[in-house]
Design a protein around this motif. Structure first.
Motif, PDB file in Angstrom:
ATOM      1  N   LYS A  65       1.014  -1.130  -0.076  1.00 42.53           N
ATOM      2  CA  LYS A  65      -0.338  -0.043  -0.020  1.00 42.53           C
ATOM      3  C   LYS A  65       1.227   1.397  -0.140  1.00 42.53           C
ATOM      4  O   LYS A  65       0.423   2.125  -0.388  1.00 42.53           O
ATOM      5  N   ARG A  67       2.463   2.087   2.322  1.00 43.74           N
ATOM      6  CA  ARG A  67       1.521   3.257   3.832  1.00 43.74           C
ATOM      7  C   ARG A  67       2.320   2.997   5.034  1.00 43.74           C
ATOM      8  O   ARG A  67       3.249   2.664   5.597  1.00 43.74           O
ATOM      9  N   SER A 152      -8.387  -0.888   3.408  1.00 46.16           N
ATOM     10  CA  SER A 152      -8.384  -0.892   2.077  1.00 46.16           C
ATOM     11  C   SER A 152      -7.910  -1.295   0.910  1.00 46.16           C
ATOM     12  O   SER A 152      -6.648  -0.888   1.867  1.00 46.16           O
ATOM     13  N   ASN A 154      -6.471  -0.109  -1.221  1.00 44.37           N
ATOM     14  CA  ASN A 154      -6.586   1.033  -2.363  1.00 44.37           C
ATOM     15  C   ASN A 154      -4.514   1.467  -1.930  1.00 44.37           C
ATOM     16  O   ASN A 154      -4.299   1.225  -0.721  1.00 44.37           O
ATOM     17  N   SER A 160     -10.532   4.147  -2.236  1.00 43.10           N
ATOM     18  CA  SER A 160     -11.058   3.066  -1.205  1.00 43.10           C
ATOM     19  C   SER A 160     -11.840   2.535  -2.467  1.00 43.10           C
ATOM     20  O   SER A 160     -12.520   3.226  -3.490  1.00 43.10           O
ATOM     21  N   HIS A 248      -6.162  11.629   2.770  1.00 37.99           N
ATOM     22  CA  HIS A 248      -6.669  10.237   2.784  1.00 37.99           C
ATOM     23  C   HIS A 248      -7.533  10.754   1.237  1.00 37.99           C
ATOM     24  O   HIS A 248      -7.922  12.091   1.048  1.00 37.99           O
TER      25      HIS A 248
HETATM   26 MG    MG Z   1      -8.321   3.106   4.160  1.00 39.41          MG
END
Ligand code: MG
Ligand code: TXA
Length: 367
Positions: A65, A67, A152, A154, A160, A248
């Protein structure tokens, strides 16, 4: 430079999502058990799953991700029995919320047990748990036999995914398998309620609305002030759901929200859109059924302009369902500027406006 390893991402399609072919889903479960990554549909958005008890698998999620690893993951369980091993305490009010809304689009934050590794909770001593209602999600988790950490599916910072195609766009080559179960139902991520403290607090609004939770608990439910939607994150309030602090759900173009009466809003949007079109930019407009007629007809628009309709204003479920797909279409057309109408921020509208305001970086014009 380290070359990123490309995975041959498999894709399987589940035709009958209400009663899915378990033989096909066993493939997904096997990948999860051996520490791999599987994207699958839930009733909210597509999730990117890994074994929640396996830190190495969680690290793969963060990598796929892009992330930040301080942003904790939600552990998904297939039935109520899956909860107890993950938490140290199930408060009375949590039980009432679970009875009313599980399985479904509600995530609860509990004090975590020693079983859950810090690698999935971003080092927090709490764990977010969700029991989804989607038959494909539940079957995969049950077959895997482990709780499944699933953010999610994405790329971090993008809307998402509400279709398997969205997951493919973001995750091809980065994960082992995508389970295609068609479009999701709700289209916005689950409501998160923190039940680990003195009083339940909503950390992220969703389809289980504040009004619904309040009715079950017989009292006013607090909303984390940092996410009420009116306060930009950089003003210093720290949201309790670490993920809510990032910008986000952001489309690639500059999104501006416009509030006021329908005619005034449409007029202002037309004017701003025309200025940008004349300056050579690509422009997106987000309208509703009721206001579509206030903008040019499809055939009359230049190629650089795309007007997309969220749906009827009275039908918040449809608007929620359509929102992320629309934001992604503006990314696909490489819109430079996007102008959007707003909806009232009560009931499901609270979640819709929370996501829209974040996507817009809190840029709102009142007319
Ligand atoms: Mg998310
Ligand atoms: O609907 C959903 O919840 C979807 C589907 C796939 O289930 N999942 C999802 O996960 O939206 P994700 O990772 O994209 O968002 C999880 C949010 C993040 O904002 C994260 O910071 C917050 O939940 N969160 C997770 N664990 C937490 C915890 N222990 N305390 C506070 N916030 C937490």
């Amino acid at each position: 430079m380290i070359m990123e390893e490309m995975l041959p991402t498999e894709r399987i399609t589940i035709k009958n999502v209400l009663s899915p072919d378990l033989g096909k889903l066993e493939r997904a479960a096997a990948i999860l058990r051996r520490g791999g990554l599987v994207a699958f549909p839930t009733e909210t958005v597509y999730g990117l799953g890994a074994n929640a008890l396996d830190e190495a698998a969680a690290r793969r999620i963060y990598a796929a991700k892009g992330r930040p690893s301080d942003n904790p993951l939600i552990a998904h369980i297939a039935d109520l029995a899956g909860l107890e091993p993950l938490v140290t305490r199930i408060p009375e009010e949590a039980k009432r919320l679970m009875e009313a809304f599980w399985p479904g689009p509600l995530t609860l934050v509990f004090p975590k047990s020693g079983l859950v590794p810090g690698g999935t909770t971003g080092g927090l001593d709490t764990v977010a748990v969700r029991l989804p209602s989607h038959p494909v999600a539940r079957a995969i988790i049950r077959l895997a036999g482990v709780p499944v950490a699933a953010p999610s599916a994405n790329t971090s910072g993008r809307p998402s995914p509400t279709l398997a195609e969205h997951v493919w766009q973001d995750m091809e080559g980065k994960i082992d398998l995508i389970v295609d179960g068609g479009p999701v139902g709700i289209g916005l991520e689950s409501t998160i309620i923190d039940v680990s403290g003195e009083m339940p607090v909503i950390l992220r609004p969703g389809a289980v609305t504040r009004e619904m939770a309040g009715r079950v608990l017989g009292r006013f439910v607090l909303l984390d002030p940092a996410i009420s939607g009116d306060v930009p994150m950089d003003l210093g309030l720290r949201p309790k759901a670490p993920g809510m602090k990032y910008k986000h759900y952001a489309p690639k173009g500059d999104l501006t929200l416009v509030e006021g009466t329908s005619e005034a809003v449409a007029g202002a949007i037309r004017q701003m859109a025309e200025e940008k079109l004349e300056a050579g930019f690509r422009v997106g407009i987000i309208c509703t059924d009721e206001t579509r007629k206030l903008y040019p007809k499809a055939g009359a628009m230049p190629e650089e302009e795309l007007i997309l309709n969220l749906g009827p204003r009275g039908k918040e479920e449809l608007i929620a369902h359509n929102l992320y797909g629309i934001l992604r279409r503006f990314d696909d057309m490489e819109a430079d500027f996007i102008y959007s109408e707003m909806v009232p921020a009560d009931h499901l509208g609270q979640a819709i406006m929370n996501r829209l305001k974040k996507a817009a970086g809190y840029r709102i014009v009142s007319v």
